[in-house]
Every structure is written in structure tokens, then in C-alpha cells.
Write a protein that holds these residues in place. Structure first.
Motif, PDB file in Angstrom:
ATOM      1  N   MET A   1      47.009  88.147 -23.053  1.00  0.00           N
ATOM      2  CA  MET A   1      47.970  88.333 -21.953  1.00  0.00           C
ATOM      3  C   MET A   1      47.209  88.551 -20.645  1.00  0.00           C
ATOM      4  SD  MET A   1      51.040  91.144 -21.665  1.00  0.00           S
ATOM      5  CE  MET A   1      52.122  91.161 -20.260  1.00  0.00           C
ATOM      6  N   SER A   2      47.530  87.752 -19.634  1.00  0.00           N
ATOM      7  CA  SER A   2      46.823  87.852 -18.366  1.00  0.00           C
ATOM      8  C   SER A   2      47.266  89.085 -17.591  1.00  0.00           C
ATOM      9  CB  SER A   2      47.074  86.597 -17.517  1.00  0.00           C
ATOM     10  OG  SER A   2      48.443  86.472 -17.221  1.00  0.00           O
ATOM     11  N   THR A   3      46.349  89.597 -16.790  1.00  0.00           N
ATOM     12  CA  THR A   3      46.622  90.776 -15.974  1.00  0.00           C
ATOM     13  C   THR A   3      46.917  90.333 -14.548  1.00  0.00           C
ATOM     14  OG1 THR A   3      45.133  92.094 -17.335  1.00  0.00           O
ATOM     15  CG2 THR A   3      45.702  92.966 -15.162  1.00  0.00           C
ATOM     16  N   VAL A   4      47.962  90.888 -13.955  1.00  0.00           N
ATOM     17  CA  VAL A   4      48.298  90.556 -12.574  1.00  0.00           C
ATOM     18  C   VAL A   4      47.225  91.133 -11.666  1.00  0.00           C
ATOM     19  CG1 VAL A   4      50.001  90.794 -10.746  1.00  0.00           C
ATOM     20  CG2 VAL A   4      50.753  90.582 -13.126  1.00  0.00           C
ATOM     21  N   PRO A   5      46.633  90.331 -10.771  1.00  0.00           N
ATOM     22  CA  PRO A   5      45.600  90.859  -9.875  1.00  0.00           C
ATOM     23  C   PRO A   5      46.152  91.952  -8.965  1.00  0.00           C
ATOM     24  CG  PRO A   5      45.620  88.456  -9.878  1.00  0.00           C
ATOM     25  CD  PRO A   5      46.856  88.900 -10.593  1.00  0.00           C
ATOM     26  N   SER A   6      45.258  92.780  -8.472  1.00  0.00           N
ATOM     27  CA  SER A   6      45.661  93.788  -7.501  1.00  0.00           C
ATOM     28  C   SER A   6      46.122  93.117  -6.219  1.00  0.00           C
ATOM     29  CB  SER A   6      44.484  94.714  -7.200  1.00  0.00           C
ATOM     30  OG  SER A   6      43.463  93.992  -6.513  1.00  0.00           O
ATOM     31  N   LEU A   7      46.837  93.876  -5.378  1.00  0.00           N
ATOM     32  CA  LEU A   7      47.292  93.313  -4.110  1.00  0.00           C
ATOM     33  C   LEU A   7      46.101  92.891  -3.252  1.00  0.00           C
ATOM     34  CD1 LEU A   7      50.259  95.693  -3.181  1.00  0.00           C
ATOM     35  CD2 LEU A   7      50.317  93.473  -4.344  1.00  0.00           C
ATOM     36  N   GLU A   8      45.036  93.675  -3.282  1.00  0.00           N
ATOM     37  CA  GLU A   8      43.838  93.300  -2.526  1.00  0.00           C
ATOM     38  C   GLU A   8      43.282  91.976  -3.021  1.00  0.00           C
ATOM     39  OE1 GLU A   8      40.920  93.358   0.252  1.00  0.00           O
ATOM     40  OE2 GLU A   8      42.493  94.887   0.092  1.00  0.00           O
ATOM     41  N   ALA A   9      43.241  91.808  -4.355  1.00  0.00           N
ATOM     42  CA  ALA A   9      42.731  90.556  -4.913  1.00  0.00           C
ATOM     43  C   ALA A   9      43.641  89.382  -4.560  1.00  0.00           C
ATOM     44  CB  ALA A   9      42.589  90.677  -6.428  1.00  0.00           C
ATOM     45  N   LEU A  10      44.940  89.631  -4.465  1.00  0.00           N
ATOM     46  CA  LEU A  10      45.875  88.554  -4.126  1.00  0.00           C
ATOM     47  C   LEU A  10      45.629  87.999  -2.734  1.00  0.00           C
ATOM     48  CD1 LEU A  10      49.245  89.906  -5.594  1.00  0.00           C
ATOM     49  CD2 LEU A  10      47.833  88.042  -6.492  1.00  0.00           C
ATOM     50  N   THR A  11      45.090  88.814  -1.830  1.00  0.00           N
ATOM     51  CA  THR A  11      44.820  88.316  -0.480  1.00  0.00           C
ATOM     52  C   THR A  11      43.683  87.305  -0.469  1.00  0.00           C
ATOM     53  OG1 THR A  11      43.235  90.077   0.101  1.00  0.00           O
ATOM     54  CG2 THR A  11      45.577  90.520   0.496  1.00  0.00           C
ATOM     55  N   ARG A  12      42.946  87.213  -1.573  1.00  0.00           N
ATOM     56  CA  ARG A  12      41.833  86.263  -1.669  1.00  0.00           C
ATOM     57  C   ARG A  12      42.160  85.085  -2.591  1.00  0.00           C
ATOM     58  NH1 ARG A  12      40.151  90.893   0.050  1.00  0.00           N
ATOM     59  NH2 ARG A  12      38.305  91.012   1.376  1.00  0.00           N
ATOM     60  N   LEU A  13      43.420  84.987  -2.966  1.00  0.00           N
ATOM     61  CA  LEU A  13      43.880  83.867  -3.772  1.00  0.00           C
ATOM     62  C   LEU A  13      44.858  83.041  -2.951  1.00  0.00           C
ATOM     63  CD1 LEU A  13      44.559  85.693  -7.168  1.00  0.00           C
ATOM     64  CD2 LEU A  13      42.546  84.339  -6.540  1.00  0.00           C
ATOM     65  N   ALA A  14      44.755  81.722  -3.047  1.00  0.00           N
ATOM     66  CA  ALA A  14      45.651  80.864  -2.264  1.00  0.00           C
ATOM     67  C   ALA A  14      46.425  79.946  -3.198  1.00  0.00           C
ATOM     68  CB  ALA A  14      44.849  80.079  -1.220  1.00  0.00           C
ATOM     69  N   ASP A  15      46.283  78.653  -3.050  1.00  0.00           N
ATOM     70  CA  ASP A  15      47.090  77.678  -3.781  1.00  0.00           C
ATOM     71  C   ASP A  15      46.201  76.487  -4.117  1.00  0.00           C
ATOM     72  OD1 ASP A  15      48.877  75.780  -4.666  1.00  0.00           O
ATOM     73  OD2 ASP A  15      50.213  75.881  -2.941  1.00  0.00           O
ATOM     74  N   PRO A  16      45.545  76.507  -5.273  1.00  0.00           N
ATOM     75  CA  PRO A  16      44.560  75.458  -5.580  1.00  0.00           C
ATOM     76  C   PRO A  16      45.100  74.038  -5.466  1.00  0.00           C
ATOM     77  CG  PRO A  16      44.379  77.266  -7.148  1.00  0.00           C
ATOM     78  CD  PRO A  16      45.598  77.548  -6.310  1.00  0.00           C
ATOM     79  N   LEU A  17      46.321  73.781  -5.948  1.00  0.00           N
ATOM     80  CA  LEU A  17      46.854  72.415  -5.890  1.00  0.00           C
ATOM     81  C   LEU A  17      46.975  71.932  -4.451  1.00  0.00           C
ATOM     82  CD1 LEU A  17      48.220  69.877  -6.990  1.00  0.00           C
ATOM     83  CD2 LEU A  17      50.395  71.149  -6.989  1.00  0.00           C
ATOM     84  N   ALA A  18      47.639  72.704  -3.613  1.00  0.00           N
ATOM     85  CA  ALA A  18      47.836  72.285  -2.220  1.00  0.00           C
ATOM     86  C   ALA A  18      46.515  72.260  -1.462  1.00  0.00           C
ATOM     87  CB  ALA A  18      48.829  73.211  -1.531  1.00  0.00           C
ATOM     88  N   ASP A  19      45.625  73.216  -1.743  1.00  0.00           N
ATOM     89  CA  ASP A  19      44.339  73.242  -1.042  1.00  0.00           C
ATOM     90  C   ASP A  19      43.483  72.034  -1.413  1.00  0.00           C
ATOM     91  OD1 ASP A  19      44.831  75.585   0.385  1.00  0.00           O
ATOM     92  OD2 ASP A  19      44.134  76.864  -1.254  1.00  0.00           O
ATOM     93  N   ARG A  20      43.477  71.648  -2.689  1.00  0.00           N
ATOM     94  CA  ARG A  20      42.736  70.442  -3.086  1.00  0.00           C
ATOM     95  C   ARG A  20      43.289  69.209  -2.388  1.00  0.00           C
ATOM     96  NH1 ARG A  20      43.456  72.461  -8.377  1.00  0.00           N
ATOM     97  NH2 ARG A  20      45.027  70.834  -8.777  1.00  0.00           N
ATOM     98  N   THR A  21      44.614  69.177  -2.257  1.00  0.00           N
ATOM     99  CA  THR A  21      45.250  68.018  -1.635  1.00  0.00           C
ATOM    100  C   THR A  21      44.846  67.899  -0.169  1.00  0.00           C
ATOM    101  OG1 THR A  21      47.142  68.226  -3.134  1.00  0.00           O
ATOM    102  CG2 THR A  21      47.461  66.935  -1.126  1.00  0.00           C
ATOM    103  N   VAL A  22      44.935  68.993   0.572  1.00  0.00           N
ATOM    104  CA  VAL A  22      44.582  68.941   1.991  1.00  0.00           C
ATOM    105  C   VAL A  22      43.086  68.666   2.163  1.00  0.00           C
ATOM    106  CG1 VAL A  22      44.480  70.266   4.131  1.00  0.00           C
ATOM    107  CG2 VAL A  22      46.521  70.377   2.692  1.00  0.00           C
ATOM    108  N   ALA A  23      42.253  69.264   1.311  1.00  0.00           N
ATOM    109  CA  ALA A  23      40.817  69.004   1.397  1.00  0.00           C
ATOM    110  C   ALA A  23      40.517  67.523   1.184  1.00  0.00           C
ATOM    111  CB  ALA A  23      40.071  69.861   0.375  1.00  0.00           C
TER     112      ALA A  23
END
Length: 471
Positions: A1-23
């Protein structure tokens, strides 16, 4: 079972699918602070191609006319659509349909809560407000950003917006998702997954251009410290913003004394959780219930409020929004309502954060307080005999009418939506002219403060310009 990241960690996570597309669209930066002209041209072409995503059915096998765009760019967008348009396995069409019915049932009240509660709460976290500021210069173009928000909300909440091939909700949300990724990419000068440090602020590379050119220059010149701020448009900000669309709406209904039944609240949360999934929000950040949403919102807002940004963009954003709403209301007796209404719906702490905590003259504040007390008291009394009676609903509907008229139904500034979305939206709004749960005399009072007949866009028989004399 995956653990939900902390709020601080969430600020360093974005959206891999959309980011790959724009890149893939922009290409490598080669260590420079500006993308080359070809990269900007590819972004402009991608924006033009996205306008062809008119309904949900068109997404899975979308293909522009042969020779109209670079095949590599087309395939990049097609790969994004193939993955992005997949709806979650947990989607419940019956609950989504119920949420659509709630939005239609509440009509202009839904719009008032969007403008007077959801949008203001978006401005509370300073760093989220900073991104909104640089991405849209919201103080200078407040109405434009309000209309952009409505251009997503209506396609999502119109009947079949999320589940019908003829609907347009998924198509609109996927456009917004790519816009978020473009903002991240240009602020950070590259793919967020490959940006370890800070991007220095710098003067714009050239004279300000209009349209997307001006936006691109503002983003490129802004600067960003990932270590101190996390990523722009990160998972924390996406999940928090989603809460303002569903939880803050439901909380506002309760505040107005019009709270929905638990099953209806669950349906509304569910539909917007589907939107969040398509928008790129992690599924483990989607609230399972109203209480879960309330707890998440309080925790996220406290975390966001504790962040800092200099200069603080929040007062400018909040005051510009209030001014835009006041200008939209043509009836002098209620022109001052948006500020105290907003203060009531979001609470004193959030009102202070966005710079509207003390913005109400005492006569307006007194009149609003007395009117609020009397309307809520009368509602409680009359509902003993007529359960659906609500003077509060009528008053908020009146405010909603004026905001709709200015921001969404102005024919001189049509929303940037396909006609297959605009037409049912106009039909829906026109049908809101009477509240079926209200007695006839209360609808007549509402007519005096709005207009008689259907609530049509400019030029029709229900236009404000065609109201009867004396109103």
C-alpha cells in the motif's frame, strides 16, 4: 500500500504526463534562458491544434488535417490524449449525473459561490497566488481569468460533460492540464524533472508582445527557487485548487443554510474527483467524503498560508476580483454585496489574507448583516410550512444573474468555447430565469432585480437592456 507524501513533498511533485508532453513540444533548452523561435512556434501550433479538441469523442482518435502540422508534434499530442483521456475505473456515472443535476438545479447560485468563495480561497496560499499573478496578471485581466475558469466549469458540469462522447468536459480539462505544464516549463526554463535548483529572475528578452507572447515573456523572466518553493503548479496546489471547486462550494451551500443531502454532497465530490483525476491530481489526494475534504482543506490551507512570497500578490488579486464583481452588478442597491458576501463565505482569516478584510464601509456591512440575519431567520420560520422556501437563495441568485450577465453572456466577448458547448450553456442559463421551488411572488421580486423572461445573452428579449421601465 502506497503512502501519501507529505504536503512538503507534494510541492515537489508535478504532472509527469503533461510535463513530458510539453518538454517534447518545446525541445531541449541547451543551457540557455530562452527557448528558440522554433520552440515558441511549436507551442503556438500546439495551442492552435488543441482548439480542435471540441468534444470527448474526438480525443481518442484525434488527427488534424494532413500537412497542417509537424507529424512529430501531432504524435506527441496524440500520445498525451491517449493516456490523458482515460477515465478512472472508480467513476460512477450515476453520481456524476446527479452532480450535473445539482449544478443545473442551483443555477446562478452555483456561479455566485464560484466567484465569491471558490476563486477567493484559491488566492490564500501565497505561492499559489504568485503563480496565478505571473501567469495571468490577474489584477489587470481579472475578467479574462474569471471567464477562463467558467470555460472549464461549464463544459464539465453540463449534462454529459464528463461521461458522454458528445460532451466537452474531458477535452477542456485536458487543455487546462497542458496549460499548467506549459507554465511550469517556461518558469523553470525546462522539464521540471530535470531542474534541481533555482532559476534567476531576469529582464524580459525583448519588448512586450500581445497575447501568448506577453505571457511567455512574463513566465520566462519571473525566476523561481525550487528548493524554497517547490515546483510551480505542483500537486499540493492542484489538489488544493480542486478542493475549492467541490468542497468550498458544498461548504458555501451549508453556510447559506442550503446544505445538500449527504448523498448529493457525495455525488458532487465524486464528479469533481473525476475532474481532478483527468487534471493530473494524484488519486490518493482525492477526498472520499465531505468530512475528509474538510479536513484536507483545513490542513492544506494552513500549510499554504504558512508559506511566503515576496511581494505578496494576494491583496492585489483579491481586491481586483471584488472590484470586477462590483462593476458587474448594475443594480445599485446590491452593488456592494460581493465583498461582505465573500467575507462571510470564506471567513475573516481568508478575507484578511486576500486583502478584503476591512474593505466594507460600515453602512454596507450593517445592511448586509441585518439582511443576512432577517433572510436566514425568515427562511427557518417559513420552512416549517413550506420546506423549499428560501429568501437567501433568491438574493444570491440575483447576484449570480448579474455576474453571469457580465462575465459569461456578453455577446461582444464570447467565451472561447466551441458552439456545441456555448449553445447548451445559453439554453441552460436561459432556463434559470425562474426558481421552481420558490413561490410566484418571490420570483416576481427576483424579476424586479434581474429581468423578466429568459436570461438570454445580449440582444434577446431577456436582455438587461430590454427590462421594463423603472427597474
Amino acid at each position: 500500500m502506497s503512502t501519501v507524501p507529505s504536503l512538503e513533498a507534494l510541492t515537489r511533485l508535478a504532472d509527469p504526463l503533461a510535463d513530458r508532453t510539453v518538454a517534447a513540444i518545446v525541445g531541449p533548452w541547451d543551457g540557455t534562458s530562452q527557448p528558440d523561435a522554433d520552440a515558441i512556434a511549436r507551442l503556438a501550433t500546439a495551442t492552435r491544434l488543441m482548439a480542435q479538441w471540441r468534444n470527448n469523442a474526438s480525443l481518442a482518435d484525434w488527427q488534424p488535417a494532413p500537412g497542417s502540422a509537424d507529424p512529430a508534434l501531432v504524435e506527441t499530442l496524440r500520445a498525451y490524449l491517449r493516456e490523458g483521456c482515460r477515465l478512472p475505473a472508480w467513476l460512477d456515472p450515476a453520481r456524476v449525473a446527479r452532480a450535473e443535476a445539482i449544478f443545473m438545479h442551483e443555477g446562478p447560485l452555483s456561479c455566485t459561490l464560484l466567484f465569491c468563495a471558490s476563486l477567493p480561497e484559491c488566492y490564500v496560499p501565497p505561492q499559489l497566488a504568485e503563480v496565478l499573478h505571473v501567469a495571468g496578471q490577474l489584477e489587470a485581466h481579472t475578467e479574462h481569468r474569471i471567464r477562463q475558469t467558467a470555460a472549464m466549469v461549464f463544459p464539465v458540469m453540463l449534462k454529459g460533460g464528463l461521461t458522454d462522447p458528445a460532451g466537452s468536459g474531458i477535452a477542456q480539462v485536458l487543455k487546462v492540464r497542458l496549460i499548467h505544464a506549459t507554465i511550469r516549463h517556461l518558469i523553470l526554463h525546462g522539464d521540471p524533472e530535470q531542474m534541481p535548483g533555482a532559476v534567476a529572475a531576469q529582464p524580459p528578452a525583448g519588448p512586450s508582445a500581445g497575447g501568448h507572447g506577453a505571457l511567455y515573456q512574463a513566465l520566462l523572466a519571473h525566476g523561481w527557487d525550487i528548493g524554497a518553493r517547490g515546483l510551480p503548479c505542483n500537486q499540493f496546489e492542484l489538489a488544493y485548487t480542486l478542493l475549492t471547486f467541490h468542497y468550498v462550494f458544498l461548504r458555501g451551500m451549508r453556510t447559506l443554510g442550503l446544505g445538500l443531502a449527504p448523498a448529493d454532497e457525495d455525488a458532487f465530490l465524486h464528479a469533481w474527483n473525476v475532474v481532478g483525476h483527468v487534471l493530473g491530481v494524484r488519486d490518493d489526494l482525492l477526498p472520499a467524503s465531505y468530512d475528509d475534504a474538510a479536513a484536507s482543506f483545513e490542513r492544506m490551507q494552513a500549510f499554504g498560508r504558512a508559506q511566503t512570497a515576496a511581494p505578496d500578490a494576494r491583496p492585489g488579486l483579491g481586491q481586483a476580483l471584488m472590484q470586477a464583481m462590483a462593476q458587474a452588478i448594475r443594480l445599485p442597491v446590491i452593488r456592494g454585496i460581493p465583498v461582505p458576501l465573500c467575507q462571510w463565505l470564506i471567513g475573516p482569516a481568508s478575507a484578511r489574507d486576500i486583502g478584503i478584510g476591512g474593505a466594507v464601509p460600515w453602512p454596507t456591512r450593517l445592511a448586509f448583516g441585518i439582511g443576512r440575519f432577517l433572510s436566514l431567520s425568515l427562511d427557518r420560520l417559513v420552512r416549517r410550512f413550506r420546506p423549499n422556501f428560501s429568501l437567501s437563495r433568491m438574493l444570491v441568485r440575483v447576484v449570480g444573474y448579474h455576474l453571469l450577465k457580465r462575465f459569461l453572456l456578453d455577446q461582444t466577448r464570447p467565451l472561447g468555447l466551441p458552439e456545441q458547448v456555448l449553445d447548451p450553456m445559453r439554453v441552460t442559463v436561459a432556463a434559470w430565469h425562474d426558481e421552481p421551488r420558490a413561490p410566484a411572488w418571490l420570483n416576481r421580486v427576483e424579476d424586479r432585480w434581474t429581468t423578466t423572461g429568459p436570461w438570454l445573452a445580449g440582444g434577446g428579449p431577456g436582455d438587461m437592456n430590454n427590462r421594463r421601465p423603472g427597474v
